[in-house]
Design a protein around this motif. Sequence first.
Motif: not given
Length: 473
Positions: A308, A344, A347-349, A382-383, A385-386, A389
């Motif tokens: 990040r 991508l 996203h916070h990763w 992931l989608r 979450g992104a 974010d």
Amino acid sequence: MARILVIDDDPGFGYSLCRIAEQDGHEGVVVQTLEKGRNAVREQDFDLVFLDVNLPDGSGLDALDDIRSAPSNPQVIIVTGFGDPNGAELAITHGAFNYIDKGSSFQQIVLNLQRALSYQEREKGLARHAMKLAGIVGESPAMQRVLEQVAQAAASKVPVLVSGETGTGKELMARAIHTNSARGDKPFVVVDCAALPENLVESILFGHVKGAFTGADAKREGLVALADGGTLFLDEIGELPLTVQKMFLRVLQERMFRPVGSRVELSSDFRLISATNRDLDAMCAGGEFREDLLFRIRAMQIELPPLRDRQGDISRLVRFHLERIGNDSGQPAKSASSEFLQALTAHHWPGNVRELVNALEQANVAAGSAPMLYPEHLNVALRVGAAKDALQTPAEEPAAGATLAPDGPVASGPLPTFKEYRNNVVDKAEAEYMRAVLRQCGGNVPEACVVSGLSRTRLYGLLKKHGLTPSAS
């Protein structure tokens, strides 16, 4: 002769620094704004930059990464008339060579100048030897600082501690240090401290003789012996049991060890590199890790940045790993659409590069024979979450009274709603909406605190995201 740039809006101080540099046989250049300073380091080569904190067009600390990542990779000394310990910490952690007060003596300034130039000369010497960086991808300022440290570690013999969150690539960095060192053609022996069974730790590390214990049907060499002449890599060293920590401390001090069941001590000439995702200082304070061992393993420490903090590297990482995935599968490498890269980046990763690689492998499978990856190929978690974010990233509010210049004349009529400009997370639509907000409000942000249901924090976050930064009114 070195070339030195001074970025300072105080002409007297700037030219004084130049005279000091010239008296030492160097060439000095003075500019009085950040914009001119950024242009200067992009267009010319400098070995050292003296950078003021408070400049007419911004803070020197905010420009530090840009200046450090200029083509000539200059060293930077921050100079300020207002000493601030927090500012000093921020400067040093972001790669500044030092942080000094404008009231420093002539001798102190000359000493800092000479030390910075001497350090820069050593750095250039290391850079002349191209490093082997298999699997390491990144050109962000944060990664450039890490690679400088990797080069320094490879040129030395001291124990190195590589720290960072899970998935940041600690073993890759350890291998790079080994590969580029004088021991590069010797063994690189990995010890996964988290997977060592406590009843067999001594045998695995130090080996055993035949008959040392039940099941010891033959002599066995330990990992310490196998690393002789090369590098011993202790991964997740924070998981090493306290009893083993005490034994290993003596091995580090003496480079001697005794296999289980043997009366004879053996020697092993290894270079130690350790890695951890834990706070070893806190563990020492809690009695979970030996402080004397920490001192031994941390002669040099390399802190790896989370993904990040190096978002500029995401597109490079995606290209690299999609190419690798294609090669491994024997299929043409897929391409990433701009929407895919945008998802991508949002996203916070928390799992860092390892999580990114897993996401790419999953998306590659989900895409089937399609040559291009889109957000719908990512897993649902992931989608979601992104998207969250992107919608909820907080931002600091501008100071009271700050204004933003509108992009174009003040518009008349009703303000468009957010939905009219945006159906998805699309930067272009977002930017258009923010400009419409500014035109409608005449650029006066405090009067536009809540617009079409946007909170103050969300509004400021969007303005900042699109480069519509505050300036003093």
